[in-house]
Design a protein around this motif. Structure first.
Motif, PDB file in Angstrom:
ATOM      1  N   UNK A  67       2.746 -24.148  -6.770  1.00 55.92           N
ATOM      2  CA  UNK A  67       3.479 -24.987  -7.725  1.00 55.92           C
ATOM      3  C   UNK A  67       4.461 -25.900  -7.009  1.00 55.92           C
ATOM      4  N   UNK A  68       5.168 -25.340  -6.039  1.00 52.56           N
ATOM      5  CA  UNK A  68       6.158 -26.124  -5.289  1.00 52.56           C
ATOM      6  C   UNK A  68       5.488 -27.327  -4.624  1.00 52.56           C
ATOM      7  N   UNK A  69       4.324 -27.075  -4.048  1.00 53.75           N
ATOM      8  CA  UNK A  69       3.583 -28.142  -3.372  1.00 53.75           C
ATOM      9  C   UNK A  69       3.088 -29.185  -4.380  1.00 53.75           C
ATOM     10  N   UNK A  70       2.518 -28.709  -5.493  1.00 52.89           N
ATOM     11  CA  UNK A  70       1.996 -29.624  -6.511  1.00 52.89           C
ATOM     12  C   UNK A  70       3.101 -30.496  -7.116  1.00 52.89           C
ATOM     13  N   UNK A  71       4.252 -29.882  -7.355  1.00 49.63           N
ATOM     14  CA  UNK A  71       5.326 -30.604  -8.027  1.00 49.63           C
ATOM     15  C   UNK A  71       6.095 -31.521  -7.084  1.00 49.63           C
ATOM     16  N   UNK A  72       5.799 -31.438  -5.790  1.00 49.25           N
ATOM     17  CA  UNK A  72       6.437 -32.364  -4.847  1.00 49.25           C
ATOM     18  C   UNK A  72       5.702 -33.704  -4.823  1.00 49.25           C
ATOM     19  N   UNK A  73       4.495 -33.735  -5.401  1.00 43.16           N
ATOM     20  CA  UNK A  73       3.741 -34.994  -5.460  1.00 43.16           C
ATOM     21  C   UNK A  73       4.373 -35.907  -6.509  1.00 43.16           C
ATOM     22  N   UNK A  79       5.037 -27.976 -16.812  1.00 42.35           N
ATOM     23  CA  UNK A  79       4.469 -26.648 -16.581  1.00 42.35           C
ATOM     24  C   UNK A  79       5.027 -25.692 -17.630  1.00 42.35           C
ATOM     25  N   UNK A  80       4.135 -25.014 -18.346  1.00 40.90           N
ATOM     26  CA  UNK A  80       4.553 -24.001 -19.315  1.00 40.90           C
ATOM     27  C   UNK A  80       4.247 -22.614 -18.781  1.00 40.90           C
ATOM     28  N   UNK A 176      13.971 -19.111  -9.404  1.00 41.50           N
ATOM     29  CA  UNK A 176      15.020 -19.440  -8.429  1.00 41.50           C
ATOM     30  C   UNK A 176      14.404 -20.069  -7.178  1.00 41.50           C
ATOM     31  N   UNK A 177      13.274 -19.533  -6.747  1.00 44.13           N
ATOM     32  CA  UNK A 177      12.562 -20.092  -5.585  1.00 44.13           C
ATOM     33  C   UNK A 177      12.205 -21.560  -5.846  1.00 44.13           C
ATOM     34  N   UNK A 178      11.624 -21.820  -7.007  1.00 42.28           N
ATOM     35  CA  UNK A 178      11.228 -23.199  -7.337  1.00 42.28           C
ATOM     36  C   UNK A 178      12.451 -24.108  -7.437  1.00 42.28           C
ATOM     37  N   UNK A 179      13.519 -23.569  -7.982  1.00 42.35           N
ATOM     38  CA  UNK A 179      14.755 -24.359  -8.107  1.00 42.35           C
ATOM     39  C   UNK A 179      15.320 -24.724  -6.735  1.00 42.35           C
ATOM     40  N   UNK A 180      15.212 -23.787  -5.806  1.00 45.63           N
ATOM     41  CA  UNK A 180      15.797 -23.998  -4.474  1.00 45.63           C
ATOM     42  C   UNK A 180      14.926 -24.845  -3.554  1.00 45.63           C
ATOM     43  N   UNK A 181      13.613 -24.729  -3.687  1.00 45.44           N
ATOM     44  CA  UNK A 181      12.735 -25.274  -2.666  1.00 45.44           C
ATOM     45  C   UNK A 181      11.947 -26.510  -3.085  1.00 45.44           C
ATOM     46  N   UNK A 182      11.803 -26.767  -4.367  1.00 48.14           N
ATOM     47  CA  UNK A 182      11.012 -27.943  -4.773  1.00 48.14           C
ATOM     48  C   UNK A 182      11.796 -29.224  -4.539  1.00 48.14           C
ATOM     49  N   UNK A 183      11.162 -30.145  -3.865  1.00 48.52           N
ATOM     50  CA  UNK A 183      11.751 -31.462  -3.620  1.00 48.52           C
ATOM     51  C   UNK A 183      10.729 -32.507  -4.057  1.00 48.52           C
ATOM     52  N   UNK A 203       9.706 -27.716 -16.017  1.00 45.89           N
ATOM     53  CA  UNK A 203       9.175 -26.372 -16.255  1.00 45.89           C
ATOM     54  C   UNK A 203       9.810 -25.855 -17.538  1.00 45.89           C
ATOM     55  N   UNK A 204       8.963 -25.360 -18.444  1.00 48.32           N
ATOM     56  CA  UNK A 204       9.432 -24.900 -19.745  1.00 48.32           C
ATOM     57  C   UNK A 204       8.899 -23.502 -20.016  1.00 48.32           C
ATOM     58  N   UNK A 205       9.647 -22.759 -20.833  1.00 48.81           N
ATOM     59  CA  UNK A 205       9.197 -21.443 -21.282  1.00 48.81           C
ATOM     60  C   UNK A 205       8.310 -21.619 -22.496  1.00 48.81           C
TER      61      UNK A 205
END
Length: 269
Positions: A67-73, A79-80, A176-183, A203-205
């Motif tokens: 996800x982190x990689x995909x969302x950096x594009x 994302x739900x 938390x991982x996605x919050x910290x690492x996604x750029x 990202x949504x619940x």
């Protein structure tokens, strides 16, 4: 211009990802219940298989990294994910925690390190690892959004059919991982605001039970259908122009304040 009585607005997103989450086993375990479907602006959602490895199914760690990689594009994506993103207000008050979501994630991970290798939720629950006993909640506590949803269960109600407790406790450290690492940074709704800036990924619940029966099941199993329905509904709502309304539910100022701490399930109005 008006189309069918509404403004003809461009869809806000270009991709729609639905994730049926699993709290089974450990962060590096291959989980059959972890399923991912993705749709583009048009066309059917298709299942995304994990990268080639000895593991047949997604792992929670592998999914977070993908996800982190995909969302950096440079592709605005929504994302739900179907687990709780936060806890009821009673939890914050019981432990004297600031009513602040990023600090909640840090505090939770410290006590429930479910992202660590070989760490099972039940191992933390029985006290053999972590400090989960210092951060427990009552299984009668419900977030406001759950009280508004007929069949939603408490995030503290473990070991019952349809429970989201394990998936919530397993998934929070990966938020938390996605919050910290996604750029660039992702917009976590509604904690970062009810309105998602144009061009940004979010990202949504979600609660797939709201939508699974709206779509033909075909040959998909229950987990696949849940992920498919989330991606399909997000795509349809965005293309029809109704998604903005769901992202800004009709709540009082007090209810909005609570939801900025407890989170909100998209589609609950």
């Amino acid at each position: 211009s008006l189309v069918g009585g509404r403004l003809n607005l461009e869809p806000a997103f270009r991709r729609y990802i639905g994730i049926d989450y699993s709290g089974a086993e450990a962060a590096d375990s291959s989980c059959r219940g972890l399923r991912v479907f993705m749709a583009e602006r048009s066309g059917e959602p298709i299942q995304v298989q994990p990268p080639s490895s000895p593991r047949r199914y997604w792992t929670r760690r592998g999914l977070a990294e993908w996800l982190c990689k995909e969302l950096s594009a440079d592709t605005p994506t929504i994302v739900g994910i179907d687990h709780g993103f936060s806890f009821p207000i009673e939890y914050f008050d019981k432990y004297g925690l600031p009513r602040d979501w990023p600090n909640f994630l840090l505090d939770f991970q410290k006590h429930w390190p479910t992202h660590e290798p070989h760490t099972y939720i039940d191992s933390i629950r029985d006290g053999s690892i972590g400090q989960g006993s210092k951060r427990m909640g009552e299984n009668t506590w419900l977030r406001l959004t759950e009280r508004w949803t007929a069949t939603a269960k408490s995030v503290f109600l473990f070991d019952v059919q349809g429970s989201v407790a394990k998936s919530t406790f397993a998934g929070l450290p990966w938020l938390l991982y996605l919050r910290n690492w996604c750029k660039p940074p992702i917009h976590f709704w509604p904690f970062d605001g009810w309105e998602v800036p144009r061009g940004k990924s979010a990202i949504v619940e979600v609660y797939p039970s709201l939508w699974t029966r709206r779509f033909q099941k075909e040959s998909r199993d229950g987990d696949e259908q849940a992920a498919y329905a989330v991606a399909a509904w997000l795509q349809r709502a965005d293309r029809s122009g109704s998604l903005d309304g769901f992202l800004s539910p009709s709540l009082t100022a007090e209810e909005r304040g609570i939801a900025r701490i407890e989170g909100w399930i998209l589609g609950v109005v």
